[in-house]
Design an enzyme around this catalytic site. Structure first.
Site, PDB file in Angstrom:
ATOM      1  N   ILE A 108     -17.999  18.170   9.735  1.00 43.44           N
ATOM      2  CA  ILE A 108     -17.094  19.416   9.154  1.00 43.44           C
ATOM      3  C   ILE A 108     -17.052  20.114   7.487  1.00 43.44           C
ATOM      4  CG2 ILE A 108     -15.701  17.213  10.111  1.00 43.44           C
ATOM      5  CD1 ILE A 108     -15.064  15.986   7.797  1.00 43.44           C
ATOM      6  N   ASP A 109     -17.950  19.989   6.884  1.00 41.53           N
ATOM      7  CA  ASP A 109     -18.526  20.199   6.307  1.00 41.53           C
ATOM      8  C   ASP A 109     -18.803  22.473   5.553  1.00 41.53           C
ATOM      9  OD1 ASP A 109     -21.581  20.549   6.995  1.00 41.53           O
ATOM     10  OD2 ASP A 109     -21.458  18.740   6.525  1.00 41.53           O
ATOM     11  N   HIS A 126     -16.074  18.594  15.495  1.00 40.70           N
ATOM     12  CA  HIS A 126     -14.535  17.811  15.105  1.00 40.70           C
ATOM     13  C   HIS A 126     -14.496  18.098  13.788  1.00 40.70           C
ATOM     14  CE1 HIS A 126     -17.265  13.818  15.775  1.00 40.70           C
ATOM     15  NE2 HIS A 126     -16.767  14.289  16.935  1.00 40.70           N
ATOM     16  N   CYS A 137       5.174  24.960   8.907  1.00 41.78           N
ATOM     17  CA  CYS A 137       5.489  26.071  10.024  1.00 41.78           C
ATOM     18  C   CYS A 137       4.110  27.708   9.881  1.00 41.78           C
ATOM     19  CB  CYS A 137       5.755  26.913   8.037  1.00 41.78           C
ATOM     20  SG  CYS A 137       4.666  27.280   6.379  1.00 41.78           S
ATOM     21  N   CYS A 156       2.803  22.291   1.491  1.00 44.02           N
ATOM     22  CA  CYS A 156       2.723  24.330   1.525  1.00 44.02           C
ATOM     23  C   CYS A 156       3.645  25.052   1.269  1.00 44.02           C
ATOM     24  CB  CYS A 156       3.261  24.243   3.133  1.00 44.02           C
ATOM     25  SG  CYS A 156       3.595  25.840   3.051  1.00 44.02           S
ATOM     26  N   THR A 199     -26.718  10.213  15.333  1.00 44.43           N
ATOM     27  CA  THR A 199     -27.159   8.830  16.003  1.00 44.43           C
ATOM     28  C   THR A 199     -26.084   8.500  16.792  1.00 44.43           C
ATOM     29  OG1 THR A 199     -25.981   8.443  14.378  1.00 44.43           O
ATOM     30  CG2 THR A 199     -28.247   8.310  14.381  1.00 44.43           C
ATOM     31  N   PRO A 224     -35.913  10.748  10.861  1.00 48.20           N
ATOM     32  CA  PRO A 224     -35.615   9.368   9.864  1.00 48.20           C
ATOM     33  C   PRO A 224     -36.396   8.657  11.247  1.00 48.20           C
ATOM     34  CG  PRO A 224     -34.257  10.216   8.803  1.00 48.20           C
ATOM     35  CD  PRO A 224     -34.009  10.795  10.542  1.00 48.20           C
TER      36      PRO A 224
HETATM   37 ZN   LIG Z   1       4.812  26.038   5.251  1.00 49.25          ZN
END
Ligand SMILES: [Zn+2]
Length: 255
Positions: A108-109, A126, A137, A156, A199, A224
């Site tokens: 997710i990086d 993911h 919103c 927000c 894995t 590995p």
């Molecule tokens: Zn908002």
């Protein structure tokens, strides 16, 4: 090892459609802690005595956003503190050479994008840690680092609603578009599938390997250690993702 590497490089040179599946092991070479799904950063339990899978779940984000965000923020800081490595760059280079080379990542990086992988051939199954968006919103906010430095949960600017990242939390479903794209490409088939530093035994990680092998394609694992995939691939290149990918790309782009 060297001869196996050359064998894989030779096959990849000939291959047209290639799928590279990446997992935590690739980001670990950037210094990111390895984690299983979103969870293993924390060895299972949080300070509050909850399983991390519960703290980082969709229901918890709704019920107790501050608690969920405490752990989301740790993930966010880890991602921001490191950078894509030469392994990510080697993959982006292979995608430049091979216009039908796809990346399916569990990470997710966002490092594949940062390293230059084209978004139209990148499936982030993911999700990604940024940009944050408002649950009320829908407004987007790109300033992840600012939000992490401020009060949690982040809010927000437009409406005061609680922001969240476009990641798949525990107990949430996978992004439909990513799944659709993956299975559409799987139906077209792949000449080769390479699993890198993963894995996880999710069906959407195992299935591309199994289907490609059954259809006569070439399957490779770069890791590995041995995993659930090891017995079902043609070649297991034992080593760090970073080293093996650099070695491979030097043989493929070299001449
Ligand atoms: Zn908002």
């Amino acid at each position: 090892m060297e001869s196996e590497l050359l064998r894989v490089a030779k096959v990849l040179k000939q291959a047209r459609r290639i799928l590279i599946i990446t997992g935590a092991g690739l980001s670990a070479d950037s210094g990111l802690p390895t984690y299983r799904g979103l969870g293993g950063l924390y060895n299972g339990m949080t300070e509050e005595g909850l399983p991390i899978e519960s703290a980082l779940s969709g229901p918890m984000l709704q019920r107790n956003p501050a608690l969920c965000w405490k752990y989301l923020a740790q993930l966010g800081r880890a991602c921001l503190s490191a950078r894509p490595n030469a392994g990510h760059e080697a993959i982006a280079e292979l995608q430049r050479i091979k216009p039908e080379c796809w990346v399916l990542t569990q990470n997710i990086d966002g490092y594949h994008r940062q390293a230059g992988s084209p978004p139209e051939r990148l499936i982030e199954i993911h999700g990604e840690i940024s940009p944050l968006y408002c649950q009320s919103c829908g407004a987007e906010s790109v300033e992840l680092s600012q939000h992490l430095a401020g009060e949690l949960p982040p809010r927000c600017n437009e409406c005061g609603g609680i922001l969240r990242p476009p990641v798949v939390l525990f107990e949430e479903s996978l992004p439909e578009q990513a799944i659709d794209t993956l299975y559409a490409e799987l139906r077209k088939g792949f000449d080769a599938v390479i699993s890198v530093g993963t894995t996880a035994s999710f069906p959407y990680i195992i299935e591309p390997v199994v289907r490609t092998r059954q259809a006569g394609g070439f399957t490779v694992e770069i890791n590995p250690s041995s995993t659930d995939l090891t017995p079902i691939v043609d070649v297991h290149l034992k080593g760090k993702a970073l080293d093996v990918l650099q070695g491979l790309i030097s043989h493929i782009s070299g001449d």
